[in-house]
Scaffold this motif. Structure first.
Motif, PDB file in Angstrom:
ATOM      1  N   VAL A 275       0.755  -1.312   0.061  1.00 53.38           N
ATOM      2  CA  VAL A 275       0.078  -0.093   0.023  1.00 53.38           C
ATOM      3  C   VAL A 275       1.063   1.296   0.159  1.00 53.38           C
ATOM      4  CG1 VAL A 275      -0.329   0.146   2.600  1.00 53.38           C
ATOM      5  CG2 VAL A 275      -2.029   0.953   0.999  1.00 53.38           C
ATOM      6  N   ASN A 276       1.776   1.467   0.844  1.00 51.85           N
ATOM      7  CA  ASN A 276       2.809   2.486   0.640  1.00 51.85           C
ATOM      8  C   ASN A 276       3.723   2.688  -0.449  1.00 51.85           C
ATOM      9  OD1 ASN A 276       4.045   0.444   1.923  1.00 51.85           O
ATOM     10  ND2 ASN A 276       5.332   1.501   3.537  1.00 51.85           N
ATOM     11  N   SER A 277       3.674   1.864  -1.459  1.00 58.96           N
ATOM     12  CA  SER A 277       4.240   2.065  -2.551  1.00 58.96           C
ATOM     13  C   SER A 277       3.638   2.829  -3.795  1.00 58.96           C
ATOM     14  CB  SER A 277       4.903   0.769  -3.104  1.00 58.96           C
ATOM     15  OG  SER A 277       3.775   0.086  -3.783  1.00 58.96           O
ATOM     16  N   TYR A 278       2.431   3.191  -3.496  1.00 59.35           N
ATOM     17  CA  TYR A 278       1.445   4.051  -4.026  1.00 59.35           C
ATOM     18  C   TYR A 278       2.143   5.062  -4.779  1.00 59.35           C
ATOM     19  CZ  TYR A 278      -2.297   6.844  -5.368  1.00 59.35           C
ATOM     20  OH  TYR A 278      -3.245   7.782  -6.378  1.00 59.35           O
ATOM     21  N   TYR A 279       2.026   5.257  -6.221  1.00 57.26           N
ATOM     22  CA  TYR A 279       2.347   6.132  -6.959  1.00 57.26           C
ATOM     23  C   TYR A 279       1.469   6.265  -7.954  1.00 57.26           C
ATOM     24  CZ  TYR A 279       4.702   3.333 -10.185  1.00 57.26           C
ATOM     25  OH  TYR A 279       4.902   2.321 -11.024  1.00 57.26           O
ATOM     26  N   VAL A 280       1.225   7.570  -8.534  1.00 53.90           N
ATOM     27  CA  VAL A 280       0.314   7.905  -9.761  1.00 53.90           C
ATOM     28  C   VAL A 280       0.603   9.161 -10.473  1.00 53.90           C
ATOM     29  CG1 VAL A 280      -1.675   9.010  -8.519  1.00 53.90           C
ATOM     30  CG2 VAL A 280      -2.106   7.289 -10.618  1.00 53.90           C
ATOM     31  N   ASP A 281       0.348   9.426 -11.711  1.00 59.05           N
ATOM     32  CA  ASP A 281       0.602  10.672 -12.347  1.00 59.05           C
ATOM     33  C   ASP A 281      -0.910  11.302 -11.992  1.00 59.05           C
ATOM     34  OD1 ASP A 281       0.399  12.561 -14.404  1.00 59.05           O
ATOM     35  OD2 ASP A 281       1.755  11.317 -15.472  1.00 59.05           O
ATOM     36  N   THR A 282      -1.080  12.466 -11.826  1.00 61.31           N
ATOM     37  CA  THR A 282      -2.177  13.124 -11.506  1.00 61.31           C
ATOM     38  C   THR A 282      -3.076  13.365 -13.000  1.00 61.31           C
ATOM     39  OG1 THR A 282      -0.952  15.235 -12.181  1.00 61.31           O
ATOM     40  CG2 THR A 282      -1.387  14.593  -9.787  1.00 61.31           C
ATOM     41  N   GLU A 340      16.456  -1.625   0.345  1.00 60.28           N
ATOM     42  CA  GLU A 340      16.400  -1.710  -1.198  1.00 60.28           C
ATOM     43  C   GLU A 340      15.215  -2.375  -1.571  1.00 60.28           C
ATOM     44  OE1 GLU A 340      20.511  -2.966  -1.687  1.00 60.28           O
ATOM     45  OE2 GLU A 340      19.867  -5.097  -1.559  1.00 60.28           O
ATOM     46  N   SER A 341      15.243  -2.463  -2.907  1.00 55.44           N
ATOM     47  CA  SER A 341      14.041  -3.095  -3.690  1.00 55.44           C
ATOM     48  C   SER A 341      15.134  -3.842  -5.196  1.00 55.44           C
ATOM     49  CB  SER A 341      13.028  -2.448  -4.157  1.00 55.44           C
ATOM     50  OG  SER A 341      13.208  -1.584  -5.099  1.00 55.44           O
ATOM     51  N   ARG A 342      14.100  -4.757  -5.734  1.00 51.47           N
ATOM     52  CA  ARG A 342      14.708  -5.180  -7.110  1.00 51.47           C
ATOM     53  C   ARG A 342      14.398  -4.318  -8.023  1.00 51.47           C
ATOM     54  NH1 ARG A 342      10.245  -7.620  -9.518  1.00 51.47           N
ATOM     55  NH2 ARG A 342      11.504  -8.928 -10.764  1.00 51.47           N
ATOM     56  N   TYR A 343      13.945  -3.179  -8.053  1.00 43.87           N
ATOM     57  CA  TYR A 343      13.330  -2.252  -9.165  1.00 43.87           C
ATOM     58  C   TYR A 343      13.964  -1.009  -8.832  1.00 43.87           C
ATOM     59  CZ  TYR A 343       9.364  -1.323  -6.371  1.00 43.87           C
ATOM     60  OH  TYR A 343       8.454  -1.044  -5.231  1.00 43.87           O
ATOM     61  N   ASP A 344      13.884   0.099 -10.003  1.00 45.42           N
ATOM     62  CA  ASP A 344      14.242   1.325  -9.610  1.00 45.42           C
ATOM     63  C   ASP A 344      13.185   2.094  -9.360  1.00 45.42           C
ATOM     64  OD1 ASP A 344      15.051   4.004  -9.806  1.00 45.42           O
ATOM     65  OD2 ASP A 344      15.999   3.697 -11.747  1.00 45.42           O
ATOM     66  N   ALA A 345      12.868   2.343  -7.902  1.00 48.37           N
ATOM     67  CA  ALA A 345      11.660   3.017  -7.522  1.00 48.37           C
ATOM     68  C   ALA A 345      11.674   4.735  -7.807  1.00 48.37           C
ATOM     69  CB  ALA A 345      11.466   2.881  -6.113  1.00 48.37           C
ATOM     70  N   GLY A 346      12.905   5.043  -8.090  1.00 51.50           N
ATOM     71  CA  GLY A 346      13.039   6.579  -8.268  1.00 51.50           C
ATOM     72  C   GLY A 346      12.659   6.906  -9.816  1.00 51.50           C
ATOM     73  N   ARG A 347      12.788   6.032 -10.586  1.00 54.45           N
ATOM     74  CA  ARG A 347      12.359   6.150 -12.254  1.00 54.45           C
ATOM     75  C   ARG A 347      10.950   6.158 -12.216  1.00 54.45           C
ATOM     76  NH1 ARG A 347      11.049   2.507 -15.723  1.00 54.45           N
ATOM     77  NH2 ARG A 347      11.603   0.795 -14.505  1.00 54.45           N
ATOM     78  N   LYS A 348      10.280   5.419 -11.361  1.00 56.43           N
ATOM     79  CA  LYS A 348       8.848   4.962 -11.487  1.00 56.43           C
ATOM     80  C   LYS A 348       8.246   6.468 -10.808  1.00 56.43           C
ATOM     81  CE  LYS A 348       8.433   0.044 -11.515  1.00 56.43           C
ATOM     82  NZ  LYS A 348       7.878  -1.234 -10.972  1.00 56.43           N
ATOM     83  N   ARG A 349       8.596   6.668  -9.566  1.00 58.58           N
ATOM     84  CA  ARG A 349       7.870   7.644  -8.782  1.00 58.58           C
ATOM     85  C   ARG A 349       8.143   9.141  -8.692  1.00 58.58           C
ATOM     86  NH1 ARG A 349       7.960   4.041  -3.024  1.00 58.58           N
ATOM     87  NH2 ARG A 349       7.958   1.937  -4.092  1.00 58.58           N
ATOM     88  N   GLU A 350       9.348   9.574  -9.422  1.00 58.19           N
ATOM     89  CA  GLU A 350       9.570  10.831  -9.439  1.00 58.19           C
ATOM     90  C   GLU A 350       8.744  11.559 -10.144  1.00 58.19           C
ATOM     91  OE1 GLU A 350      12.120  14.194  -8.401  1.00 58.19           O
ATOM     92  OE2 GLU A 350      12.521  11.824  -7.786  1.00 58.19           O
ATOM     93  N   GLY A 351       8.344  12.581  -9.559  1.00 57.99           N
ATOM     94  CA  GLY A 351       7.267  13.544 -10.215  1.00 57.99           C
ATOM     95  C   GLY A 351       5.983  12.999 -10.108  1.00 57.99           C
ATOM     96  N   LYS A 352       5.364  12.166  -9.238  1.00 58.26           N
ATOM     97  CA  LYS A 352       4.199  11.569  -9.247  1.00 58.26           C
ATOM     98  C   LYS A 352       3.737  11.944  -7.918  1.00 58.26           C
ATOM     99  CE  LYS A 352       4.580   8.732 -13.032  1.00 58.26           C
ATOM    100  NZ  LYS A 352       5.901   9.108 -13.478  1.00 58.26           N
ATOM    101  N   VAL A 353       2.187  11.752  -7.786  1.00 61.24           N
ATOM    102  CA  VAL A 353       1.574  11.594  -6.332  1.00 61.24           C
ATOM    103  C   VAL A 353       1.904  10.589  -5.717  1.00 61.24           C
ATOM    104  CG1 VAL A 353      -0.405  11.885  -5.064  1.00 61.24           C
ATOM    105  CG2 VAL A 353      -0.266  13.073  -7.033  1.00 61.24           C
TER     106      VAL A 353
END
Length: 624
Positions: A275-282, A340-353
């Motif tokens: 649940v706390n990995s939530y990210y979305v484009d507005t 840490e995680s197996r994926y690049d969270a910064g690439r996914k979440r940067e600039g998102k809600v």
């Protein structure tokens, strides 16, 4: 009259043909299709397809097909996590929108659906038993009267072939992303007598435009904000039954929470597999707002009476005035230290809600509504999330932090992305940022390769942290997981059970101490309802998610911050009320107390600065 009857028959035939066409298209596109599964050669499959394309013949009396005016009833039974509970509410909303009504009497249903869990063998064994029982309900009846049985959710995704072909206990199998298709699947069974299936996982489905059907008068509700998981821990089947992570748009979440507030709901739990990995484009919210404007929200026929499109847009564009989610909420601030995680969270979440901003926005919808969330991953507790939890009075100070093991070696084999030391450092940091924060956990005993030293590390973790609540289980291998493919389930079952018993004992010892420390404290409690054991008592929940039992045989006055009831007995309490309760006794899992009067969440916080007042002095432990 003959013309009208003929037109009716034509329309009915068109509906049947449409349902059959959809089924054929689905079967042609899904590799897991049941219709073609029994035909091994391409020629046989082609011949079957040609036969099904022929004009439909008149159905004989043995084929069940409800007429348009016939009552269509559905019975839903739910097993597993809170997400499954919410999914069942989504299913019922979809079915209601297609002419079904829910029944609580299984004998009154012509459709029986069981929403399943695949996390452990025990959960699946229970479901097999129930399916056999469902099938027995139709044996004394004519074929036309037998209920259609459907298996849905994670077990359906995992055991689709066995359910339909081998054991033949189900007519319908539908995965977690196929609930919109339920009416079509049911009609296919009714119209053709064939089994039907849709277990295709989606990278987009969030059911954002479906308002779940909830019990009348409910004062607590689940709201799903994301689905799927990308962590791929080696022991876990969830990524294979629920698919990739995808988050629901912000506008639809705020809208649903606002609707719940208007309906008098006092507690909302935000749900997600992570649940706390939530990210979305507005920008994603525009689709929902358009659907809202056009009245295309499933399960809500009174949109204007609850919330109009302008309110929804205004709430979406609301500025985070308090700045609790950080100066730049769209910036990815990384994981908790040491994770840490197996994926690049910064690439996914940067600039998102992201989750901190979402949590802050939801908390602002109604200050008198408690906000909880589950199930999180410890890595996704950076400071911006912790700060929102600390500073919003209505965000509960109870964090679920699944450790799974206290051994670094075991955590590496589990592919959890942290060490024992990093986890303990995070626990210390949480307690520093959020004083009195309750912490709960999940533990697996006897995972692949677990040594006696690994087990001792887990027991010591239970003693060091002192969890308020823990969900503890022996390891149960799941086919298809990385552990099943690459690791050996080499801990004997009796050893697993002995180790589990020691973990449970360590938890109970520390939990009892935590409970005894509550004697004399005062909590803001949300009344859940009458006690199941004593009709003269209420049960309620504290902000820290502890159960409290107290007297319900009299009326109470307003709470004034003191240790005694004010005596102005004018309030007759009911489920959904906030009250102040002083703890007078405890057991390992329950607090017992006396009511000091009715209050509100914000009034209690204004008096004490939190939802709990510590004991004035050390009190003798009370047992019951």
């Amino acid at each position: 009259k003959r013309l009208m009857l003929s037109s009716s028959c034509i329309r009915r035939g068109q509906r049947r043909a449409l349902g059959l066409s959809r089924c054929l298209l689905r079967n042609a596109s899904l590799s897991s299709s049941f219709s073609f599964a029994s035909y091994s050669t391409r020629r046989e499959r082609r011949q079957l397809f040609k036969e099904e394309q022929k004009p439909e013949q008149q159905h004989d009396d043995d084929t069940f097909f409800p007429e348009k005016n016939e009552r269509r009833t559905a019975y839903i039974e739910t097993y597993g996590c809170q997400m499954n509970v919410n999914d069942s509410e989504v299913m019922m909303s979809v079915l209601n929108d297609n002419g079904f009504t829910e029944t609580k009497d299984i004998n009154d249903a012509n459709v029986i659906l069981i929403n399943t869990c695949a996390i452990r063998d025990k959960a699946e064994a229970k479901i097999w038993q129930r399916l056999a029982y469902f099938r027995s309900l139709g044996k004394p009846k004519k074929k036309t009267e037998r209920p259609v049985v459907g298996v849905l959710g994670c077990m359906a995704e995992r055991l689709k072939t066995q359910l339909l072909e081998e054991d033949q206990l189900a007519d319908i199998v539908a995965g977690p992303d196929a609930y919109r298709d339920l009416p079509n699947l049911i009609d296919t069974v009714h119209n053709t007598g064939n089994k039907s299936m849709n277990v295709q996982l989606s990278v987009e489905e969030t059911y954002a435009d479906v308002i779940p059907v909830r019990p009348d008068g409910t004062h607590s509700a689940f709201v799903t904000i994301m689905r799927g998981c990308d962590n791929c821990c080696t022991f876990c089947i969830v990524p294979y039954t629920r698919g990739q992570e995808r988050s629901r748009d912000l506008a639809s979440i705020l809208y649903e929470v606002r609707v719940l507030s208007e309906q008098g709901v006092k507690e909302v739990t935000l749900l997600g597999q992570n649940v706390n990995s939530y990210y979305v484009d507005t920008n994603k919210s525009e689709d929902f707002l358009s659907s809202l404007k056009e009245g295309n929200i499933v399960g809500n026929n009174s949109i204007e009476a609850i919330l109009n499109i302008n309110n929804a847009r205004e709430e979406l564009n609301m500025k985070n005035a308090a700045g609790l989610a950080g100066e730049d909420p769209a910036k990815f601030n990384g994981y908790a230290a040491g994770f840490e995680s197996r994926y690049d969270a910064g690439r996914k979440r940067e600039g998102k809600v992201q989750f901190a901003e979402l949590l802050d926005r939801v908390a602002q919808v109604d200050p008198e509504m408690r906000i909880r969330f589950t199930s999180p991953h410890p890595k996704d507790f950076p400071d911006d999330v912790l700060n929102v939890i600390r500073d919003r009075p209505n965000v509960c100070k109870c964090l679920h932090m699944p450790a799974q093991s206290g051994s670094t070696a075991t955590l590496v084999r589990m592919r959890r992305g942290y060490s024992r030391e990093a986890y303990l450092d995070l626990v210390d940091h949480v307690k520093e940022v959020i004083p009195d924060c309750a912490i709960t956990t999940d533990i697996i005993s006897g995972f692949c390769g677990e040594t006696e030293k690994d087990h001792e590390d887990t027991v010591s973790l239970m003693n060091i942290v002192g969890y308020e609540q823990a969900f503890m289980f022996a390891y149960s291998e799941r086919d298809g997981t990385a552990a099943a493919r690459h690791l050996e389930d080499d801990v004997p079952e009796d050893v697993k059970q002995n180790r589990l018993a020691e973990v449970i004992e360590a938890f109970r010892t520390q939990a009892q101490k935590k409970q005894e420390q509550e004697i004399g404290s005062v909590h803001c409690v949300l009344i859940e309802g009458p006690s199941k054991k004593n009709e003269n008592e209420w049960t309620g929940k504290t902000d820290s998610s502890k159960w409290v039992v107290f007297d319900n045989t009299k009326k109470y006055g307003g709470y004034n911050g003191g240790d005694e009831d004010e005596g102005d007995a004018k309030h007759e309490l009911k489920a959904g009320d906030y009250i102040a309760v002083q703890v007078t006794g405890c057991s390992t899992g329950t607090l017992f107390g006396k009511c000091l009067g009715k209050t509100t969440l914000m009034a209690f916080h204004a008096m004490h600065g939190s939802q709990r007042v510590a004991p004035k002095s050390t009190a003798a432990a009370g047992a019951r």
